[in-house]
Write an enzyme that holds these catalytic residues in place. Structure first.
Site, PDB file in Angstrom:
ATOM      1  N   GLY A  29      82.076  46.864 -20.038  1.00 52.12           N
ATOM      2  CA  GLY A  29      82.653  46.566 -18.724  1.00 52.12           C
ATOM      3  C   GLY A  29      81.790  45.649 -17.875  1.00 52.12           C
ATOM      4  O   GLY A  29      81.712  45.812 -16.653  1.00 52.12           O
ATOM      5  N   ASP A  38      72.526  39.256 -30.322  1.00 51.73           N
ATOM      6  CA  ASP A  38      73.411  38.491 -31.206  1.00 51.73           C
ATOM      7  C   ASP A  38      72.838  37.086 -31.377  1.00 51.73           C
ATOM      8  O   ASP A  38      72.303  36.514 -30.417  1.00 51.73           O
ATOM      9  CB  ASP A  38      74.803  38.294 -30.582  1.00 51.73           C
ATOM     10  CG  ASP A  38      75.567  39.587 -30.435  1.00 51.73           C
ATOM     11  OD1 ASP A  38      75.134  40.593 -31.004  1.00 51.73           O
ATOM     12  OD2 ASP A  38      76.602  39.572 -29.730  1.00 51.73           O
ATOM     13  N   GLU A  59      74.447  34.333 -31.632  1.00 50.57           N
ATOM     14  CA  GLU A  59      75.152  33.335 -30.822  1.00 50.57           C
ATOM     15  C   GLU A  59      74.827  33.414 -29.328  1.00 50.57           C
ATOM     16  O   GLU A  59      75.094  32.477 -28.580  1.00 50.57           O
ATOM     17  CB  GLU A  59      76.654  33.425 -31.063  1.00 50.57           C
ATOM     18  CG  GLU A  59      77.235  34.807 -30.889  1.00 50.57           C
ATOM     19  CD  GLU A  59      78.726  34.866 -31.269  1.00 50.57           C
ATOM     20  OE1 GLU A  59      79.175  34.014 -32.044  1.00 50.57           O
ATOM     21  OE2 GLU A  59      79.402  35.760 -30.754  1.00 50.57           O
ATOM     22  N   CYS A 104     108.222  34.494 -18.371  1.00 54.54           N
ATOM     23  CA  CYS A 104     108.055  33.379 -19.307  1.00 54.54           C
ATOM     24  C   CYS A 104     108.982  33.546 -20.507  1.00 54.54           C
ATOM     25  O   CYS A 104     110.182  33.350 -20.359  1.00 54.54           O
ATOM     26  CB  CYS A 104     106.585  33.204 -19.686  1.00 54.54           C
ATOM     27  SG  CYS A 104     106.249  31.489 -20.159  1.00 54.54           S
ATOM     28  N   HIS A 145     104.081  32.653 -14.599  1.00 50.52           N
ATOM     29  CA  HIS A 145     103.446  33.962 -14.763  1.00 50.52           C
ATOM     30  C   HIS A 145     102.971  34.472 -13.404  1.00 50.52           C
ATOM     31  O   HIS A 145     101.845  34.181 -13.006  1.00 50.52           O
ATOM     32  CB  HIS A 145     102.226  33.852 -15.680  1.00 50.52           C
ATOM     33  CG  HIS A 145     102.557  33.525 -17.096  1.00 50.52           C
ATOM     34  ND1 HIS A 145     102.571  34.479 -18.087  1.00 50.52           N
ATOM     35  CD2 HIS A 145     102.898  32.359 -17.688  1.00 50.52           C
ATOM     36  CE1 HIS A 145     102.895  33.910 -19.239  1.00 50.52           C
ATOM     37  NE2 HIS A 145     103.100  32.623 -19.022  1.00 50.52           N
ATOM     38  N   GLU A 183     101.958  37.259 -12.691  1.00 45.46           N
ATOM     39  CA  GLU A 183     100.870  38.237 -12.832  1.00 45.46           C
ATOM     40  C   GLU A 183      99.484  37.627 -12.620  1.00 45.46           C
ATOM     41  O   GLU A 183      98.530  38.338 -12.335  1.00 45.46           O
ATOM     42  CB  GLU A 183     100.954  38.934 -14.199  1.00 45.46           C
ATOM     43  CG  GLU A 183     100.613  38.081 -15.422  1.00 45.46           C
ATOM     44  CD  GLU A 183     101.811  37.309 -15.992  1.00 45.46           C
ATOM     45  OE1 GLU A 183     102.788  37.095 -15.241  1.00 45.46           O
ATOM     46  OE2 GLU A 183     101.755  36.906 -17.169  1.00 45.46           O
TER      47      GLU A 183
END
Ligand code: GLN
Length: 536
Positions: free
Chosen positions: A18, A150, A152, A384, A510, A512
């Site tokens: 999170g 990691d 990357e 959409c 959209h 949202e």
């Protein structure tokens, strides 16, 4: 802003702790203290943007007003801070390398060997500083995607290390988010993963200023002291982030833990105004004390990973709180719907949403869901692809064009009621080539959408290639499905509705992407109100 401050948020031990919510919560608290804040996400994968990523793998692709296809964390930033992010707020390794390679091809490096350090790290640093250079922000929070350790992530961590030197310690702060797991067998919380994760950061030359510890159980003072001792941070910089029932509580919890106060001390700045979290608290109160309850079904095909519809789900939460209603959302896979089970599957829902999407898999189930909503007069919201399917359903079942379809699904139809936009013809590359971002839309008075927005001109974000085929508009309008909003420049139809239905609206855009905690989206608010009315 004379002296922009930079906060970096890294993560350790595991992904999915999170970081996005912690970054957004901190941003909200700093904003509530009078600072102008923005948040940026650096993603270590090689895709140039997440637009080409499968939603199953990466969740929703969030679209900014300026047309960037970005990581879903940007949705959290906008929803928490009520700001607009831009192209510059999401950078991937792919984009970094693309810029460096383009420069190399132009000959900009004048014969030098191009390397990760300094060329890639310089480009990362340039991208981090870009938002600061706009002069608009007091504080910029940069969330580094992935997990420390990691391969990357390394160039990003190295860039942060260098920036601390370039900008000075008082202008930068580093927050590291880790996990304190609870071992059931011994009944203990364990700090070792955190210690190891901080060690990895130290090996890379970074001492975090603040540790935010995700935990399922309250951290005792002893645990905090142990972390403080082993990780070289003072006690008040060990912050607990306990699991909560709604992400919108996290800013309040972070405030109780003094995250905002501690970070300001590290950055040696004082709150510009006394903290104002009143409206936020009201929202959380409403959310947790909703009196009514409504059941909404979201019909889509990426339902296995709820993150695929993140912004829709959050918009429903915002609209629910506004209407004092708790929203129970069930996601239904459209492939599982058929003419025999449709009534049974959709029975008991007070509102039906048909989700955005691509390709023809599961399309028949979506058409059946629309037909059910239309004939049974259940509030319907098509977004959409959801609008496009509603158009196909109407053409087939009301206008009698049996083979009507979108040309995305088949080229064989005699009635292409949804067709490829003119500007899309001839485009072959997939990445970043859709109609993307904010476009204006003029609403027709005396429509439901006009009553919801209470204004004539709106601006909403898009992500599509196909559109309503205007050749059919007269047929549709004669039979009861009307255009409710159009783009004034291109004449593209952006909204359709059915005036004889209690609430049947489809949008090509959209909505949202534009719903925030402090400004819930008017169409979602109106849809939930209709669902409450329907539920009786
Ligand atoms: N596939 C449709 C199009 O490209 C709808 C896209 C979407 O739902 N975002 O037009």
């Amino acid at each position: 802003m004379a002296n922009t401050k930079y906060i970096f948020v890294t993560g350790g031990v595991t992904s999915s702790l999170g970081k996005g919510i912690i970054s957004a919560s901190l941003g909200r608290l700093l904003q509530a203290r009078g600072f102008s804040v923005t948040i940026q996400k650096l993603d270590p994968y090689i895709n140039v943007d997440p637009g080409t990523l499968n939603p199953y793998e990466h969740g929703e692709c969030y679209v900014t007003d300026d047309g960037a296809e970005t990581d879903l964390d940007l949705g959290h930033y906008e929803r928490f801070l009520d700001i607009q992010t831009t192209q510059a707020n999401n950078v991937t390794t792919g984009r970094i390398y693309q810029s460096v390679i383009n420069k190399e091809r132009r000959g900009d490096y004048l014969g030098k060997t191009v390397q990760v350090i300094p060329h890639i790290t310089d480009e990362i640093k340039r991208r981090i500083m870009l938002l600061g250079k706009t002069g608009k922000y007091d504080i910029i929070i940069t969330e580094i995607g992935g997990t420390v350790g990691d391969i990357e992530s390394l160039p990003y961590i190295e860039s942060v290390r260098q920036l601390r030197w370039d900008l000075g310690h008082e202008n930068t702060a580093i927050i590291h988010l880790t996990l304190v797991p609870y071992l059931n067998a011994s009944g203990e919380l364990k700090t070792k993963p955190t210690q190891h994760s901080v060690k990895v950061l130290l090996e890379n030359g970074i001492q975090p200023d603040i540790l935010v510890l995700r935990t399922e159980h309250h951290l005792t003072r002893e645990i905090r002291k142990k972390v403080s001792l082993f990780c070289n941070v003072n006690l008040e910089s060990v912050i607990q982030s306990i699991d909560v029932s709604t992400i919108y509580e996290v800013p309040l919890l972070m405030h109780e833990e003094n995250l905002d106060k501690t970070i300001l001390e590290k950055l040696r700045i004082k709150s510009k105004t006394p903290i104002k979290m009143g409206p936020w608290r009201d929202f959380v109160f409403k959310l947790k004390n909703a009196k009514k309850e409504v059941n909404i079904v979201l019909v889509g095909k990426y339902v296995e990973l709820m993150d695929s519809y993140k912004s829709i789900l959050e918009s429903l939460v915002h609209a629910g709180a506004t209407n004092n209603a708790r929203i129970n959302v069930e996601c239904l896979h459209s492939e599982l719907l058929n003419s025999t089970n449709i009534s049974k599957k959709l029975d008991g829902f007070d509102g039906i949403i048909v989700a955005p999407g691509f390709g023809d898999r599961g399309i028949d189930g979506k058409i059946l869901a629309v037909q059910y909503a239309r004939t049974k007069k259940v509030p319907f919201f098509g977004i959409c692809l959801g609008l496009q399917v509603a158009v196909v359903e109407f053409a087939r079942n009301v206008l009698g064009y049996e083979d009507a379809h979108s040309t995305e699904m088949t080229n064989m139809t005699k009635h292409p009621v949804i067709d490829l936009m003119e500007e899309q013809k001839g485009i072959t590359e997939k990445g970043g080539t859709m109609r993307l971002g904010g476009y204006s839309c003029e609403l027709y008075e005396s429509t439901k959408v006009y009553r919801a927005y209470r204004k004539k001109m709106i601006r909403e974000r898009h992500r599509h290639r196909y559109e309503f085929n205007n050749d059919y508009l007269t047929d549709f309008e004669k039979q009861g499905m009307i255009a409710a909003g159009v783009n004034p420049e291109s004449n593209l139809i952006e909204i359709m509705e059915q005036p004889d239905h209690p609430w049947f609206i489809g949008t090509q855009f959209h909505p949202e992407y534009n719903s925030t905690v402090l400004n819930p989206h008017p169409l979602f608010v109106s849809f939930i109100k209709a669902a409450i009315d329907y539920s009786g």
